[in-house]
Write a protein that holds these residues in place. Structure first.
Motif, PDB file in Angstrom:
ATOM      1  N   PRO A 103      47.033  64.529  45.082  1.00  0.00           N
ATOM      2  CA  PRO A 103      48.389  65.093  45.034  1.00  0.00           C
ATOM      3  C   PRO A 103      48.833  65.483  43.627  1.00  0.00           C
ATOM      4  O   PRO A 103      49.711  66.322  43.469  1.00  0.00           O
ATOM      5  N   SER A 104      48.220  64.870  42.590  1.00  0.00           N
ATOM      6  CA  SER A 104      48.584  65.193  41.212  1.00  0.00           C
ATOM      7  C   SER A 104      47.689  66.276  40.614  1.00  0.00           C
ATOM      8  O   SER A 104      47.822  66.630  39.448  1.00  0.00           O
ATOM      9  N   GLY A 105      46.743  66.786  41.424  1.00  0.00           N
ATOM     10  CA  GLY A 105      45.905  67.884  40.944  1.00  0.00           C
ATOM     11  C   GLY A 105      44.583  67.472  40.339  1.00  0.00           C
ATOM     12  O   GLY A 105      43.881  68.301  39.754  1.00  0.00           O
ATOM     13  N   GLU A 106      44.212  66.194  40.466  1.00  0.00           N
ATOM     14  CA  GLU A 106      42.936  65.734  39.912  1.00  0.00           C
ATOM     15  C   GLU A 106      41.809  65.942  40.927  1.00  0.00           C
ATOM     16  O   GLU A 106      42.016  65.832  42.129  1.00  0.00           O
ATOM     17  N   LEU A 107      40.628  66.234  40.408  1.00  0.00           N
ATOM     18  CA  LEU A 107      39.466  66.434  41.275  1.00  0.00           C
ATOM     19  C   LEU A 107      39.087  65.140  41.979  1.00  0.00           C
ATOM     20  O   LEU A 107      39.075  64.074  41.375  1.00  0.00           O
ATOM     21  N   ARG A 108      38.770  65.255  43.261  1.00  0.00           N
ATOM     22  CA  ARG A 108      38.217  64.139  44.014  1.00  0.00           C
ATOM     23  C   ARG A 108      36.729  64.409  44.241  1.00  0.00           C
ATOM     24  O   ARG A 108      36.245  65.523  43.960  1.00  0.00           O
ATOM     25  N   PRO A 109      35.972  63.418  44.709  1.00  0.00           N
ATOM     26  CA  PRO A 109      34.516  63.581  44.844  1.00  0.00           C
ATOM     27  C   PRO A 109      34.075  64.858  45.551  1.00  0.00           C
ATOM     28  O   PRO A 109      33.168  65.547  45.094  1.00  0.00           O
ATOM     29  N   ASP A 110      34.732  65.221  46.675  1.00  0.00           N
ATOM     30  CA  ASP A 110      34.341  66.436  47.388  1.00  0.00           C
ATOM     31  C   ASP A 110      34.568  67.682  46.538  1.00  0.00           C
ATOM     32  O   ASP A 110      33.789  68.636  46.576  1.00  0.00           O
ATOM     33  N   GLY A 111      35.661  67.672  45.769  1.00  0.00           N
ATOM     34  CA  GLY A 111      35.947  68.805  44.899  1.00  0.00           C
ATOM     35  C   GLY A 111      34.924  68.926  43.781  1.00  0.00           C
ATOM     36  O   GLY A 111      34.508  70.027  43.412  1.00  0.00           O
ATOM     37  N   GLU A 112      34.518  67.782  43.233  1.00  0.00           N
ATOM     38  CA  GLU A 112      33.498  67.777  42.184  1.00  0.00           C
ATOM     39  C   GLU A 112      32.183  68.334  42.711  1.00  0.00           C
ATOM     40  O   GLU A 112      31.474  69.072  42.010  1.00  0.00           O
ATOM     41  N   LYS A 113      31.854  67.999  43.965  1.00  0.00           N
ATOM     42  CA  LYS A 113      30.611  68.488  44.562  1.00  0.00           C
ATOM     43  C   LYS A 113      30.635  70.008  44.706  1.00  0.00           C
ATOM     44  O   LYS A 113      29.642  70.674  44.445  1.00  0.00           O
ATOM     45  N   VAL A 114      31.790  70.547  45.134  1.00  0.00           N
ATOM     46  CA  VAL A 114      31.911  71.994  45.317  1.00  0.00           C
ATOM     47  C   VAL A 114      31.689  72.726  43.986  1.00  0.00           C
ATOM     48  O   VAL A 114      30.928  73.686  43.906  1.00  0.00           O
ATOM     49  N   ILE A 115      32.344  72.249  42.951  1.00  0.00           N
ATOM     50  CA  ILE A 115      32.229  72.905  41.645  1.00  0.00           C
ATOM     51  C   ILE A 115      30.845  72.698  41.048  1.00  0.00           C
ATOM     52  O   ILE A 115      30.258  73.614  40.479  1.00  0.00           O
ATOM     53  N   SER A 116      30.291  71.510  41.184  1.00  0.00           N
ATOM     54  CA  SER A 116      28.958  71.229  40.654  1.00  0.00           C
ATOM     55  C   SER A 116      27.900  72.071  41.345  1.00  0.00           C
ATOM     56  O   SER A 116      26.964  72.554  40.715  1.00  0.00           O
ATOM     57  N   LYS A 117      28.047  72.261  42.657  1.00  0.00           N
ATOM     58  CA  LYS A 117      27.086  73.055  43.418  1.00  0.00           C
ATOM     59  C   LYS A 117      27.113  74.495  42.948  1.00  0.00           C
ATOM     60  O   LYS A 117      26.073  75.143  42.826  1.00  0.00           O
ATOM     61  N   ARG A 118      28.300  75.002  42.655  1.00  0.00           N
ATOM     62  CA  ARG A 118      28.417  76.387  42.191  1.00  0.00           C
ATOM     63  C   ARG A 118      27.725  76.526  40.837  1.00  0.00           C
ATOM     64  O   ARG A 118      27.010  77.500  40.587  1.00  0.00           O
TER      65      ARG A 118
END
Length: 208
Positions: free
Chosen positions: A189-204
């Protein structure tokens, strides 16, 4: 009072905080005012950092060896220091690229102000680019139907938007084409990356 925070990325004993500890002690921090975590800087779960921040009182100064020991990213760092400043707590960085930061002094505050301005510029730029990308996608008919999966662009837009108080989550989900559940799996809710978000960006990054 001077309070020191140390962190190493691995908890398997292959890394040591000895260098950080020696530097903090030499700077005047007492042994019983040192806090230490053994965790990646990208992780939200750093219990001793949370305890350290909670223990700080008005007039105290938090010392870190290097800037990257404290913040997960520039935005997280800026938010943390703004919170400390509001509480009357200073921050001093001993070495590395952020060694000029000492928010107990006027020059140090100026340097941190530049960091904060860069973080705000980065967030605005990401938001502008990703909104333009989503608009272009809608113009090509990619609108409606089953919600799309999160992409790096959507994750970055979500990070920028969720950090704004005026953001309406429902409208953001509509704009991204995802459900609330999907949004919160990727970004807090504060805009910080969560594990799933990190995976999406790392995969890219892996395939770029």
């Amino acid at each position: 009072m001077l309070v020191g925070y140390m962190r190493v990325s691995k908890a398997d004993g292959s890394q040591s905080t000895d260098l950080q500890r020696d530097a903090l002690l030499s700077a005047g921090v007492k042994t019983d005012h040192l806090y230490e975590d053994q965790a990646s800087g990208k992780k939200d779960d750093r219990p001793h950092l949370a305890a350290c921040l909670k223990a700080l009182r008005k007039g105290d100064t938090l010392l870190v060896w290097k800037l990257d020991r404290l913040g997960r990213n520039l935005r997280h760092l800026v938010n943390t220091v703004h919170d400390l400043t509001d509480r009357g707590v200073g921050l001093k960085v001993l070495t590395g690229e952020g060694a000029a930061i000492d928010t107990t002094t006027a020059p140090g505050k100026l340097v941190f102000g530049i960091f904060a301005a860069l973080a705000e510029f980065e967030r605005a730029l990401i938001s502008e680019r990703t909104i333009a990308g989503l608009a272009a996608a809608r113009a090509r008919g990619r609108n409606g139907g089953r919600p799309f999966k999160m992409t790096p662009a959507k994750v970055r837009l979500a990070m920028a938007a969720m950090g704004q108080k005026e953001t309406k989550v429902g409208e953001l989900c509509t704009e991204l084409g995802v459900t609330r559940q999907t949004l919160y799996r990727h970004v807090s809710p504060s805009g910080e990356l969560r594990p799933d978000g990190e995976k999406v960006i790392s995969k890219r990054k892996m395939y770029s």
